[in-house]
Scaffold this motif. Structure first.
Motif, PDB file in Angstrom:
ATOM      1  N   GLY A 130      24.541 -15.498  29.821  1.00  0.00           N
ATOM      2  CA  GLY A 130      24.575 -15.069  31.168  1.00  0.00           C
ATOM      3  C   GLY A 130      23.586 -15.655  32.041  1.00  0.00           C
ATOM      4  N   PRO A 131      23.466 -15.352  33.347  1.00  0.00           N
ATOM      5  CA  PRO A 131      22.692 -16.464  34.259  1.00  0.00           C
ATOM      6  C   PRO A 131      21.314 -15.862  34.359  1.00  0.00           C
ATOM      7  N   LEU A 132      20.673 -15.318  33.493  1.00  0.00           N
ATOM      8  CA  LEU A 132      19.359 -14.509  33.866  1.00  0.00           C
ATOM      9  C   LEU A 132      18.313 -15.632  33.016  1.00  0.00           C
ATOM     10  N   CYS A 133      17.092 -15.822  33.855  1.00  0.00           N
ATOM     11  CA  CYS A 133      15.974 -16.498  33.247  1.00  0.00           C
ATOM     12  C   CYS A 133      14.898 -15.235  33.564  1.00  0.00           C
ATOM     13  N   VAL A 134      13.986 -14.934  32.560  1.00  0.00           N
ATOM     14  CA  VAL A 134      12.976 -14.150  32.756  1.00  0.00           C
ATOM     15  C   VAL A 134      11.640 -14.814  32.857  1.00  0.00           C
ATOM     16  N   GLY A 135      11.155 -14.782  33.995  1.00  0.00           N
ATOM     17  CA  GLY A 135       9.783 -15.315  34.205  1.00  0.00           C
ATOM     18  C   GLY A 135       8.748 -14.463  33.686  1.00  0.00           C
ATOM     19  N   ILE A 136       7.747 -15.245  32.861  1.00  0.00           N
ATOM     20  CA  ILE A 136       6.493 -14.703  32.175  1.00  0.00           C
ATOM     21  C   ILE A 136       5.227 -15.210  33.040  1.00  0.00           C
ATOM     22  N   ASP A 137       5.181 -14.260  33.812  1.00  0.00           N
ATOM     23  CA  ASP A 137       3.851 -14.365  34.972  1.00  0.00           C
ATOM     24  C   ASP A 137       2.719 -13.206  34.554  1.00  0.00           C
ATOM     25  N   PRO A 138       1.728 -13.619  33.790  1.00  0.00           N
ATOM     26  CA  PRO A 138       0.677 -12.680  33.249  1.00  0.00           C
ATOM     27  C   PRO A 138      -0.486 -12.411  34.295  1.00  0.00           C
ATOM     28  N   ALA A 175      18.080 -13.340  27.016  1.00  0.00           N
ATOM     29  CA  ALA A 175      18.082 -14.286  28.282  1.00  0.00           C
ATOM     30  C   ALA A 175      18.394 -15.484  28.118  1.00  0.00           C
ATOM     31  N   ALA A 176      18.884 -16.618  29.153  1.00  0.00           N
ATOM     32  CA  ALA A 176      19.402 -17.880  28.781  1.00  0.00           C
ATOM     33  C   ALA A 176      18.199 -18.543  28.664  1.00  0.00           C
ATOM     34  N   ALA A 177      17.084 -18.226  29.440  1.00  0.00           N
ATOM     35  CA  ALA A 177      15.820 -19.026  29.550  1.00  0.00           C
ATOM     36  C   ALA A 177      14.533 -18.080  29.741  1.00  0.00           C
ATOM     37  N   VAL A 178      13.577 -18.652  29.509  1.00  0.00           N
ATOM     38  CA  VAL A 178      12.294 -17.868  29.965  1.00  0.00           C
ATOM     39  C   VAL A 178      11.492 -18.956  30.680  1.00  0.00           C
ATOM     40  N   LYS A 179      10.685 -18.414  31.692  1.00  0.00           N
ATOM     41  CA  LYS A 179       9.863 -19.369  32.634  1.00  0.00           C
ATOM     42  C   LYS A 179       8.515 -19.013  32.760  1.00  0.00           C
ATOM     43  N   PRO A 180       7.711 -19.505  31.754  1.00  0.00           N
ATOM     44  CA  PRO A 180       6.131 -19.127  32.139  1.00  0.00           C
ATOM     45  C   PRO A 180       5.730 -19.811  33.176  1.00  0.00           C
ATOM     46  N   GLN A 181       4.911 -18.905  33.902  1.00  0.00           N
ATOM     47  CA  GLN A 181       4.283 -19.378  35.046  1.00  0.00           C
ATOM     48  C   GLN A 181       2.962 -20.226  34.833  1.00  0.00           C
ATOM     49  N   VAL A 182       2.848 -21.551  34.850  1.00  0.00           N
ATOM     50  CA  VAL A 182       1.802 -22.481  34.230  1.00  0.00           C
ATOM     51  C   VAL A 182       0.530 -22.012  34.859  1.00  0.00           C
ATOM     52  N   ALA A 183       0.436 -21.813  36.229  1.00  0.00           N
ATOM     53  CA  ALA A 183      -0.936 -21.286  36.922  1.00  0.00           C
ATOM     54  C   ALA A 183      -1.498 -20.158  36.024  1.00  0.00           C
ATOM     55  N   LEU A 184      -0.894 -19.437  35.797  1.00  0.00           N
ATOM     56  CA  LEU A 184      -1.321 -17.963  35.294  1.00  0.00           C
ATOM     57  C   LEU A 184      -1.782 -18.165  33.954  1.00  0.00           C
TER      58      LEU A 184
END
Ligand SMILES: O=c1ccn([C@@H]2O[C@H](COP(=O)(O)O)[C@@H](O)[C@H]2O)c(=O)[nH]1
Length: 290
Positions: A30-38, A70-79
């Motif tokens: 399915g069309p979901l990416c979960v962002g990893i924003d610590p 999820a189809a993808a995970v997206k770590p937010q590099v800034a964090l």
């Protein structure tokens, strides 16, 4: 030593293209990416310290919860960057854990620079053997789309992908991206991505775009069509920024099948329980599918 650009040009891609791998993941999951924003506040809510150990627990918990969903995970590099070298080491382990869990990764780094420096960013995020290599990386085209060439070519060679900022989810983005009326900055970026994807076969090319779920009628106003891009549309803004699955359908219309919706805080607020995080991701996914 990294192999030279000249050597790479003459070689076949080393793995299936990112676009094909992402298309398969979106069909299967399915069309979901979960962002990893610590964010510091989320770490505190989860009972974790705002340090590298807290960051690692947070990141690996998210991968455990949604890595098979999820189809993808997206770590937010800034964090991760805000914790210096220890944070970047945690990011490396998060990317490795994502690969091990079988979920595609999108490093949200928003890199962009003159071509010679861009080659170094490409080496960091897209080259086999780099400890920071992700399946894909976000790029900023505001030094000119063509300045991204080293990343576009390296991604193609290594079966990795890029997501280029086109119409971002923040209200300030308009002041740059909408400039030009019928020949807007955003429209030019979309056209450049479409041209770039001609090198790829299959359902999706490996050059995706970032188009916010919060942009309202901007695609219509700027006469932009996303279908011909043949790339995935990474759509942030769902959840914490206020957009709903219904907004996504209204905003993207016929291009909705290309959309990979991404939500970070809206799902992460359910932690630290793995089961609760998974349930929040499942609920979001159900909304996107309905
Ligand atoms: O246009 C953009 C591009 C990137 N982002 C990033 O996505 C997440 C959104 O987090 P939420 O908690 O779901 O709001 C964050 O990492 C942003 O840097 C974006 O929001 N908009």
């Amino acid at each position: 030593m990294p192999e030279s650009a000249a050597t790479r040009q003459t070689q076949q891609p080393v793995r299936e293209s990112f676009g094909s791998r992402l298309a398969a993941a979106m069909v299967e999951r399915g069309p979901l990416c979960v962002g990893i924003d610590p964010h510091p506040g989320l770490l505190a809510d989860w009972g974790l310290n705002d340090d590298a150990a807290g960051l690692e627990r947070f990141s690996l918990t998210v991968v455990e919860a949604v890595g098979s969903l999820a189809a993808a995970v997206k770590p937010q590099v800034a964090l991760y960057e805000r914790h210096g070298s220890a944070g970047m080491a945690v990011l490396e382990r998060t990317l490795a854990a994502s690969a091990e869990a079988g979920v595609l990764s999108i490093a949200d780094a928003k890199r962009g620079d003159i071509g010679s420096t861009m080659a170094a960013y490409a080496d960091a995020w897209l080259r086999d053997g780099s400890s920071l290599a992700a399946d894909s990386v976000t790029l900023s085209p505001y030094l000119g789309f063509e300045s991204l060439r080293p990343a576009l070519d390296l991604a193609a060679h290594y079966g990795r992908g890029v997501f280029v900022l086109a119409l971002t989810s923040n209200p300030e983005g308009k002041s740059v991206q909408h400039v030009g009326g019928d020949d807007s900055v955003a429209r030019r970026i979309v056209a450049a991505a479409a041209a770039e994807n001609q090198r790829y076969d299959g359902a999706l090319g490996s050059v995706g775009l970032v188009v916010g779920a919060t942009i309202g009628s901007a695609l219509k106003d700027l006469d932009i069509e996303l279908g011909p891009v043949r790339g995935a549309i990474l759509a942030p803004g769902l959840g914490a920024q206020g957009a709903t699955p219904a907004d996504l359908r209204a905003t993207f219309g016929g291009a909705y099948p290309q959309v990979l919706a991404t939500s970070s805080r809206g799902i992460l607020a359910a932690g630290p329980s793995v089961a609760a995080l998974r349930a929040a991701a499942e609920e979001t996914l159900a909304g996107l599918r309905s």
